[in-house]
Design a protein around this motif. Structure first.
Motif, PDB file in Angstrom:
ATOM      1  N   ASN A 111       0.840  -1.189   0.000  1.00  0.00           N
ATOM      2  CA  ASN A 111       0.000   0.000   0.000  1.00  0.00           C
ATOM      3  C   ASN A 111       0.881   1.247   0.000  1.00  0.00           C
ATOM      4  O   ASN A 111       2.053   1.193   0.386  1.00  0.00           O
ATOM      5  N   SER A 113       0.908   3.527   2.083  1.00  0.00           N
ATOM      6  CA  SER A 113       1.399   3.728   3.454  1.00  0.00           C
ATOM      7  C   SER A 113       2.588   2.829   3.758  1.00  0.00           C
ATOM      8  O   SER A 113       3.382   3.124   4.653  1.00  0.00           O
ATOM      9  N   GLN A 133       2.151  -4.017   6.499  1.00  0.00           N
ATOM     10  CA  GLN A 133       1.113  -3.854   7.517  1.00  0.00           C
ATOM     11  C   GLN A 133       0.079  -4.961   7.555  1.00  0.00           C
ATOM     12  O   GLN A 133      -0.469  -5.246   8.612  1.00  0.00           O
ATOM     13  N   GLU A 134      -0.212  -5.569   6.423  1.00  0.00           N
ATOM     14  CA  GLU A 134      -1.245  -6.606   6.403  1.00  0.00           C
ATOM     15  C   GLU A 134      -0.773  -7.793   5.576  1.00  0.00           C
ATOM     16  O   GLU A 134       0.116  -7.669   4.724  1.00  0.00           O
ATOM     17  N   PHE A 159      -3.895  -8.150  10.259  1.00  0.00           N
ATOM     18  CA  PHE A 159      -3.423  -6.769  10.229  1.00  0.00           C
ATOM     19  C   PHE A 159      -2.533  -6.513  11.449  1.00  0.00           C
ATOM     20  O   PHE A 159      -2.934  -5.849  12.400  1.00  0.00           O
ATOM     21  N   ILE A 193      -6.814  -2.891   4.885  1.00  0.00           N
ATOM     22  CA  ILE A 193      -6.547  -1.464   4.690  1.00  0.00           C
ATOM     23  C   ILE A 193      -7.534  -0.816   3.723  1.00  0.00           C
ATOM     24  O   ILE A 193      -8.049   0.270   3.990  1.00  0.00           O
ATOM     25  N   THR A 197     -11.885  -0.576   5.114  1.00  0.00           N
ATOM     26  CA  THR A 197     -12.093   0.872   5.207  1.00  0.00           C
ATOM     27  C   THR A 197     -13.329   1.280   4.419  1.00  0.00           C
ATOM     28  O   THR A 197     -14.133   2.119   4.875  1.00  0.00           O
TER      29      THR A 197
END
Length: 241
Positions: A111, A113, A133-134, A159, A193, A197
């Motif tokens: 991602n 991020s 992150q995931e 996550f 993510i 969301t």
């Protein structure tokens, strides 16, 4: 045991037979029956507690390697071509805390991020910095605790928040979702993510009785998912590019 059940039943039958008359002897038997109930209730709860403690102990992890590979940022840079990102070949496996599971990573998403951490220095200043992150994968060990019951061997989307670009990652049992057999691990690695969301945004809009929302990242992956999911929630999306 059957013998205890017979004694218990006999006490109850005697109590019912004596309840119609005011007999001190019957009252004493009634009191004994109540104490009998209390003792066996306490023993039953004690046994249940012991079984729960046994079920909640650490599980798995016997055939795991001593080390793993992981991707870390050694030196971030606004120019990604100059950022130092390396693979550690002999990183130690995570040490599990109670309530955590160890996941053998099968797939991990990328991602903005994630690679943002390659550009800007971490506020904590801790380097080398594990990234990712995931992910999705299989639970190969648990750290114990009620929340980890039944998770060993399960396929999950997780996550953890950091460290998913690795062979193994530790994750709280509250931050993963067990997957049905019909969902491929390669697809599930991007569950949180963006898709989650989108669902959260649309549920919030519906809870506030909003008929439309404005989204400023129309061409992003999240924007495309939002466009597809919104009609099912009865919400109109106005995209801005």
């Amino acid at each position: 045991p059957p013998c205890i059940a017979r004694i218990h039943r006999a006490n109850r039958e005697h109590h019912l037979d004596c309840s119609a008359r005011d007999d001190p002897h019957c009252h004493r038997i009634h009191h004994s029956a109540m104490q009998f109930d209390a003792v066996w209730t306490a023993l039953a709860f004690g046994a249940l507690g012991c079984l729960l403690l046994l079920a909640c102990r650490r599980r798995g992890g016997k055939d795991l390697p001593k080390a793993m590979r992981r991707l870390v940022v050694v030196e971030p840079n606004a120019d990604l071509a100059l950022a130092r990102v390396v693979v550690e070949e002999e990183a130690p496996l995570p040490v599990l805390k109670r309530g955590q599971v160890l996941i053998k990573v099968c797939a991990a998403s990328i991602n903005p991020s994630d690679y943002g951490a390659w550009r800007a220095r971490s506020a904590k200043g801790e380097y080398p910095l594990p990234t990712g992150q995931e992910c999705s994968g299989v639970v190969v060990a648990t750290g114990g605790g009620v929340s980890t019951l039944g998770l060993l061997g399960r396929r999950v989307a997780a996550f953890p928040g950091s460290g998913t670009y690795a062979d193994y990652v530790a994750c709280s049992a509250w931050r993963l979702v067990c997957l049905p057999g019909s969902v491929a691990l390669a697809d599930a690695c991007e569950f949180f993510i963006n898709p989650l969301t989108v669902v959260a945004m649309l549920l919030t809009a519906r809870a506030k009785r909003a008929t439309a929302i404005i989204h400023t990242g129309a061409s992003s992956a999240l924007g495309q998912m939002l466009c597809k999911a919104a009609p099912g929630f009865g919400v109109e999306v106005r995209h801005l590019r």
